[in-house]
Design a protein around this motif. Structure first.
Motif, PDB file in Angstrom:
ATOM      1  N   VAL A  20       0.887  -1.019  -0.099  1.00  0.00           N
ATOM      2  CA  VAL A  20      -0.169  -0.167  -0.237  1.00  0.00           C
ATOM      3  C   VAL A  20       1.051   1.270   0.063  1.00  0.00           C
ATOM      4  O   VAL A  20       2.041   1.283   0.376  1.00  0.00           O
ATOM      5  CB  VAL A  20      -1.033   0.076   0.985  1.00  0.00           C
ATOM      6  N   GLU A  21       0.367   2.230  -0.292  1.00  0.00           N
ATOM      7  CA  GLU A  21       0.893   3.584  -0.407  1.00  0.00           C
ATOM      8  C   GLU A  21       1.268   3.937   0.982  1.00  0.00           C
ATOM      9  O   GLU A  21       0.158   4.176   1.675  1.00  0.00           O
ATOM     10  CB  GLU A  21       0.266   4.629  -1.190  1.00  0.00           C
ATOM     11  N   GLY A  22       2.465   4.346   1.177  1.00  0.00           N
ATOM     12  CA  GLY A  22       3.186   4.523   2.473  1.00  0.00           C
ATOM     13  C   GLY A  22       2.140   6.066   3.240  1.00  0.00           C
ATOM     14  O   GLY A  22       1.877   5.916   4.502  1.00  0.00           O
ATOM     15  N   GLN A  23       2.164   7.011   2.224  1.00  0.00           N
ATOM     16  CA  GLN A  23       1.537   8.056   2.848  1.00  0.00           C
ATOM     17  C   GLN A  23      -0.035   7.828   3.243  1.00  0.00           C
ATOM     18  O   GLN A  23      -0.553   8.479   4.240  1.00  0.00           O
ATOM     19  CB  GLN A  23       1.779   9.272   1.771  1.00  0.00           C
ATOM     20  N   ARG A  24      -0.493   7.256   2.606  1.00  0.00           N
ATOM     21  CA  ARG A  24      -2.043   6.798   2.708  1.00  0.00           C
ATOM     22  C   ARG A  24      -2.334   6.207   3.769  1.00  0.00           C
ATOM     23  O   ARG A  24      -3.177   6.100   4.517  1.00  0.00           O
ATOM     24  CB  ARG A  24      -2.799   6.187   1.489  1.00  0.00           C
ATOM     25  N   LEU A  25      -1.436   5.128   3.893  1.00  0.00           N
ATOM     26  CA  LEU A  25      -1.406   4.103   5.201  1.00  0.00           C
ATOM     27  C   LEU A  25      -1.123   5.036   6.515  1.00  0.00           C
ATOM     28  O   LEU A  25      -1.923   4.707   7.528  1.00  0.00           O
ATOM     29  CB  LEU A  25      -0.598   2.952   5.112  1.00  0.00           C
ATOM     30  N   ARG A  26      -0.088   6.047   6.517  1.00  0.00           N
ATOM     31  CA  ARG A  26       0.245   6.649   7.512  1.00  0.00           C
ATOM     32  C   ARG A  26      -1.223   7.548   8.225  1.00  0.00           C
ATOM     33  O   ARG A  26      -1.460   7.587   9.305  1.00  0.00           O
ATOM     34  CB  ARG A  26       1.422   7.666   7.190  1.00  0.00           C
ATOM     35  N   ALA A  27      -1.723   8.288   6.956  1.00  0.00           N
ATOM     36  CA  ALA A  27      -2.808   9.080   6.978  1.00  0.00           C
ATOM     37  C   ALA A  27      -3.938   8.264   7.866  1.00  0.00           C
ATOM     38  O   ALA A  27      -4.575   8.631   8.719  1.00  0.00           O
ATOM     39  CB  ALA A  27      -3.372   9.754   5.751  1.00  0.00           C
ATOM     40  N   ALA A  67       4.441  12.493  14.645  1.00  0.00           N
ATOM     41  CA  ALA A  67       5.824  12.831  14.659  1.00  0.00           C
ATOM     42  C   ALA A  67       6.597  12.252  13.561  1.00  0.00           C
ATOM     43  O   ALA A  67       7.377  12.721  12.968  1.00  0.00           O
ATOM     44  CB  ALA A  67       6.570  12.825  15.952  1.00  0.00           C
ATOM     45  N   THR A  68       5.951  11.237  12.850  1.00  0.00           N
ATOM     46  CA  THR A  68       6.674  10.465  11.933  1.00  0.00           C
ATOM     47  C   THR A  68       6.280  11.019  10.438  1.00  0.00           C
ATOM     48  O   THR A  68       5.188  11.346  10.301  1.00  0.00           O
ATOM     49  CB  THR A  68       6.238   9.043  11.735  1.00  0.00           C
ATOM     50  N   SER A  69       7.262  10.975   9.422  1.00  0.00           N
ATOM     51  CA  SER A  69       6.916  11.472   8.108  1.00  0.00           C
ATOM     52  C   SER A  69       6.627  10.423   7.270  1.00  0.00           C
ATOM     53  O   SER A  69       6.674   9.229   7.441  1.00  0.00           O
ATOM     54  CB  SER A  69       8.137  12.323   7.712  1.00  0.00           C
TER      55      SER A  69
END
Length: 69
Positions: A20-27, A67-69
């Motif tokens: 999965v796309e990391g940015q979407r998963l983080r969101a 805090a994570t990017s």
């Protein structure tokens, strides 16, 4: 991954198994962490169902995710 029952899991390792796309998963993880925190806040529906300090633990988890990017 953000439910209280998953607190002792290695969330990063578990999430890495999926393509999965990391940015979407983080969101999504941040959003769910906020949701669970809201339920645990004073007056929330899950406040009395959990041990004292659970909301603080969830708040720290959310702050860590933010805090994570």
């Amino acid at each position: 991954m953000e439910h209280l029952s998953a607190r002792n899991l290695d969330a990063e390792a578990s999430c890495a198994r999926f393509d999965v796309e990391g940015q979407r998963l983080r969101a999504a993880r941040r959003l769910w962490a906020m949701y669970w925190l809201r339920l645990l806040l004073p007056g929330g529906p899950a406040e009395r169902q959990n041990p004292p300090g659970t909301a603080d633990l969830q708040a720290r988890r959310l702050l860590s995710l933010l805090a994570t990017s």
